[in-house]
Scaffold this active site. Structure first.
Site, PDB file in Angstrom:
ATOM      1  N   GLU A  10       0.712  -1.426   0.233  1.00  0.00           N
ATOM      2  CA  GLU A  10       0.022   0.077  -0.151  1.00  0.00           C
ATOM      3  C   GLU A  10       0.670   1.224  -0.154  1.00  0.00           C
ATOM      4  O   GLU A  10       2.034   1.280   0.545  1.00  0.00           O
ATOM      5  CB  GLU A  10      -0.800  -0.110   1.196  1.00  0.00           C
ATOM      6  CG  GLU A  10      -1.734  -1.236   1.376  1.00  0.00           C
ATOM      7  CD  GLU A  10      -2.659  -1.235   2.612  1.00  0.00           C
ATOM      8  OE1 GLU A  10      -3.878  -2.002   2.313  1.00  0.00           O
ATOM      9  OE2 GLU A  10      -2.584  -0.493   3.467  1.00  0.00           O
ATOM     10  N   CYS A  53       3.622   8.375   1.729  1.00  0.00           N
ATOM     11  CA  CYS A  53       4.041   7.323   2.562  1.00  0.00           C
ATOM     12  C   CYS A  53       4.074   6.053   2.000  1.00  0.00           C
ATOM     13  O   CYS A  53       3.289   5.497   1.497  1.00  0.00           O
ATOM     14  CB  CYS A  53       3.034   7.175   3.890  1.00  0.00           C
ATOM     15  SG  CYS A  53       3.505   5.698   5.057  1.00  0.00           S
ATOM     16  N   CYS A  68       5.774  -7.470   6.871  1.00  0.00           N
ATOM     17  CA  CYS A  68       6.694  -7.167   7.702  1.00  0.00           C
ATOM     18  C   CYS A  68       7.041  -8.306   8.640  1.00  0.00           C
ATOM     19  O   CYS A  68       5.984  -8.941   8.992  1.00  0.00           O
ATOM     20  CB  CYS A  68       6.526  -5.965   8.519  1.00  0.00           C
ATOM     21  SG  CYS A  68       7.734  -5.351   9.530  1.00  0.00           S
ATOM     22  N   CYS A 125       5.648  -6.473  15.524  1.00  0.00           N
ATOM     23  CA  CYS A 125       5.234  -5.782  16.691  1.00  0.00           C
ATOM     24  C   CYS A 125       3.772  -5.700  16.888  1.00  0.00           C
ATOM     25  O   CYS A 125       2.993  -5.937  16.061  1.00  0.00           O
ATOM     26  CB  CYS A 125       5.518  -4.001  16.264  1.00  0.00           C
ATOM     27  SG  CYS A 125       7.257  -3.921  15.799  1.00  0.00           S
ATOM     28  N   CYS A 138       0.643  -3.453  15.490  1.00  0.00           N
ATOM     29  CA  CYS A 138       0.809  -3.093  13.945  1.00  0.00           C
ATOM     30  C   CYS A 138       0.196  -4.102  13.131  1.00  0.00           C
ATOM     31  O   CYS A 138       0.447  -5.307  13.298  1.00  0.00           O
ATOM     32  CB  CYS A 138       2.051  -3.068  13.654  1.00  0.00           C
ATOM     33  SG  CYS A 138       2.321  -2.435  11.985  1.00  0.00           S
ATOM     34  N   GLY A 151       6.292  -2.556   6.442  1.00  0.00           N
ATOM     35  CA  GLY A 151       7.638  -3.070   6.064  1.00  0.00           C
ATOM     36  C   GLY A 151       8.655  -2.381   6.984  1.00  0.00           C
ATOM     37  O   GLY A 151       8.326  -1.296   7.549  1.00  0.00           O
ATOM     38  N   SER A 184      11.898   5.535   8.376  1.00  0.00           N
ATOM     39  CA  SER A 184      11.550   5.067   9.781  1.00  0.00           C
ATOM     40  C   SER A 184      11.733   3.630  10.139  1.00  0.00           C
ATOM     41  O   SER A 184      11.516   2.905   9.154  1.00  0.00           O
ATOM     42  CB  SER A 184      10.000   5.332   9.959  1.00  0.00           C
ATOM     43  OG  SER A 184       9.511   5.014  11.064  1.00  0.00           O
ATOM     44  N   SER A 207      11.307   4.202  15.857  1.00  0.00           N
ATOM     45  CA  SER A 207      10.071   3.719  16.500  1.00  0.00           C
ATOM     46  C   SER A 207      10.536   3.235  18.082  1.00  0.00           C
ATOM     47  O   SER A 207      10.889   2.338  18.122  1.00  0.00           O
ATOM     48  CB  SER A 207       9.407   2.687  15.858  1.00  0.00           C
ATOM     49  OG  SER A 207       8.822   3.099  14.773  1.00  0.00           O
ATOM     50  N   LEU A 208      10.516   4.168  18.986  1.00  0.00           N
ATOM     51  CA  LEU A 208      11.074   3.883  20.375  1.00  0.00           C
ATOM     52  C   LEU A 208       9.792   3.021  21.058  1.00  0.00           C
ATOM     53  O   LEU A 208      10.145   1.940  21.571  1.00  0.00           O
ATOM     54  CB  LEU A 208      11.502   5.274  20.866  1.00  0.00           C
ATOM     55  CG  LEU A 208      12.297   4.904  22.182  1.00  0.00           C
ATOM     56  CD1 LEU A 208      13.411   4.107  21.929  1.00  0.00           C
ATOM     57  CD2 LEU A 208      12.724   6.197  23.003  1.00  0.00           C
ATOM     58  N   CYS A 228      -1.195   5.172  10.720  1.00  0.00           N
ATOM     59  CA  CYS A 228      -0.155   4.374  11.207  1.00  0.00           C
ATOM     60  C   CYS A 228      -0.318   2.791  11.609  1.00  0.00           C
ATOM     61  O   CYS A 228      -1.435   2.905  12.744  1.00  0.00           O
ATOM     62  CB  CYS A 228       0.659   5.005  12.336  1.00  0.00           C
ATOM     63  SG  CYS A 228       1.187   6.714  11.823  1.00  0.00           S
TER      64      CYS A 228
END
Ligand code: SAH
Length: 355
Positions: A101, A117, A124, A128, A131, A173, A205, A228-229, A347
Site C-alpha cells: 500500500e 508514505c 513485515c 510488533c 501493528c 515493512g 522510519s 520507533s522507540l 499508522c
C-alpha cells in the site's frame, strides 16, 4: 522477463546506457525522459518513449529498449478518506501478485504540496503486536522500482501545478530489513534526474535495526531519520518491538549518537501511546534523560485500532498530559495526527488490503 530500468540508480543507469553505445549525457537525458513520462507513456513501451528523447541518437534508445523493460505495479484499489480530505490510499499489486500500500496526504500547512508514505516490503517480519502489517508477516521485499515507483503512481493523483514534496518510508515493512533496495530507492527518489525529491524531505522510519542504521549513516543521501522507540525500558520494549531483543535500547542509542546529523536536523523518536501499557507518568519522565545528548524530538502517536490487538488509545486529555510531561523531562515533543483512519490508512493499519 527483462530487467527493469526503474530499478537502476543513476550510476547504474549510466552504465546501461554506455553498454547501449551512449554517453553519460545521453544517460541523463534518457533517465529524465523515463521519469518525466506518464504511466500511460511508459506503458506504451521504452522504444517509443526513448525515440522521442531529444538529443539522443535513436540507436542508443533502441538498444537500451531492447535489453530492458519497465513495469509499474498495478493499482488494484484506490480509497479516499471521507473524514480526512486529501488522504488517498492505494493498494498496489506487484508482478507476482504481492500486495502493498501507498498513502498520499495533502499537506495542511503548505498548500499545493503533498506527502507520500511508501511501503518497503509487502508485509513485515518485525511482528510488533500493535501493528496490522506485522500481524500478517512478510510476503516479500519490494524492489527499488516498486518502492520509488510508488511516487510515479501517486503523482498522477495530484492536481496539476501541485506536487509530492515529502516522502516518508513509514508504510508497510521495515525499510532497513530490505536495505539494498531501500538505499537504491532513496537515491532514485532524491536524484534530480529521476524523482527529484529533496533528500532532507525524505524520512526513513526504523524500529531500530542497528546494522541497517550503520549502513544508512554511511549512505551518501542524507535523509531524515525516525526511530520507533515506543518504550523507555528494555523489559517493555522487548514486548512492543520484538527486534529490541536483538538490539537493545542502549545499543540502539549508541548507534544513533554516532549518526551524522546535518546542522538543524533532528532524529524523530516515534512513541505509540497504548493506554495502561506505556503511557504512565514514569514512562514520560524517562524519555528526556534517556535521549540526552541526541538532537531528538519525540513524536507521540496515539494508537490506531487494528483488528485482533488487545490495545486501546488513551484519552485525548491523557495524550496531551503525556506529551507535556515528556516536554518537561527535557525533549521537544509533537503529537502525530494520524490521517485516514476510516480507510485503514493510518499508522499501523496497512495490511495490503487483506483486512
Ligand atoms: N517498520 C518501520 C516503519 C513503520 S512506520 C518502523 O517501525 O518504524 C509506522 C509507524 O507507525 C511506526 O512508528 C509504528 O510503530 C507505528 N504504528 C504501528 N502500528 C500502529 C498503530 N496501530 N497505531 C499507531 N501507530 C502504529
Amino acid at each position: 522477463m527483462r530487467p527493469d530500468l526503474l530499478d537502476l540508480t543513476p550510476a547504474r543507469f549510466a552504465e546501461a546506457v554506455e553498454a547501449a553505445g551512449g554517453s553519460r549525457e545521453h544517460a541523463r537525458k534518457l533517465q529524465r525522459r523515463l521519469y518525466s513520462a506518464s504511466g500511460q507513456q511508459r506503458a506504451a513501451g521504452l522504444g517509443p518513449l526513448f525515440a522521442l528523447a531529444a538529443g539522443v541518437p535513436r540507436r542508443v534508445g533502441a538498444a537500451l529498449a531492447e535489453r530492458w523493460s519497465t513495469a509499474a505495479p498495478e493499482v488494484v484499489r484506490r480509497q479516499e478518506s471521507a473524514v480526512d480530505e486529501g488522504t488517498v490510499k492505494m493498494v498496489l499489486r506487484g508482478h507476482d501478485g504481492a500486495l502493498f500500500e501507498t498513502v498520499l496526504f495533502r499537506n495542511r500547512k503548505a498548500s499545493g504540496r503533498w506527502s507520500l508514505c511508501v511501503s518497503t516490503q509487502a508485509g513485515c517480519r518485525m511482528a510488533c503486536p500493535f501493528c496490522a502489517t506485522g500481524k500478517a508477516g512478510l510476503a516479500r521485499n519490494l524492489s527499488a522500482s516498486e518502492i520509488a515507483g510508488q511516487l510515479l503512481i501517486a503523482r498522477e493523483q495530484v492536481p496539476a501545478g501541485e506536487r509530492i514534496a515529502n516522502v516518508v518510508a513509514m508504510g508497510m515493512g521495515e525499510p532497513l530489513d530490505n536495505l539494498p533496495a531501500t538505499l537504491d530507492a532513496l537515491e532514485i527518489l532524491a536524484s534530480p534526474d529521476c524523482l527529484g525529491v529533496a533528500a532532507d524531505r525524505i524520512v526513513v522510519s526504523t524500529c531500530g535495526h542497528v546494522p541497517g542504521l550503520e549502513q544508512l549513516s554511511a549512505h551518501p543521501v542524507p535523509v531524515g531519520l525516525a526511530v520507533s522507540l515506543h518504550a523507555a525500558t528494555d523489559a517493555l520494549r522487548n514486548q512492543l518491538v520484538p527486534l529490541n531483543r536483538r538490539y537493545p535500547i542502549a545499543r540502539l542509542l549508541e548507534t544513533l549518537r554516532r549518526h551524522p546529523l546535518r546542522p538543524g536536523k533532528w532524529i524523530c523518536f516515534e512513541y505509540i501511546l497504548l493506554a495502561g501499557v506505556n503511557d504512565a507518568d514514569t514512562d514520560a519522565d524517562a524519555l528526556g534523560p534517556l535521549l540526552a545528548g541526541i538532537r531528538a524530538v519525540v513524536q507521540v502517536i496515539p494508537y490506531n485500532a487494528i483488528v485482533g490487538a488487545p490495545y486501546e488509545a488513551p484519552s485525548a486529555d491523557r495524550v496531551r498530559e503525556f506529551a507535556a510531561r515528556v516536554r518537561a523531562s527535557g525533549v521537544p515533543v509533537a503529537i502525530r495526527a494520524s490521517r485516514g483512519p476510516d480507510i485503514d490508512a493510518a499508522c499501523g493499519q496497512l495490511a495490503g488490503g487483506s483486512q
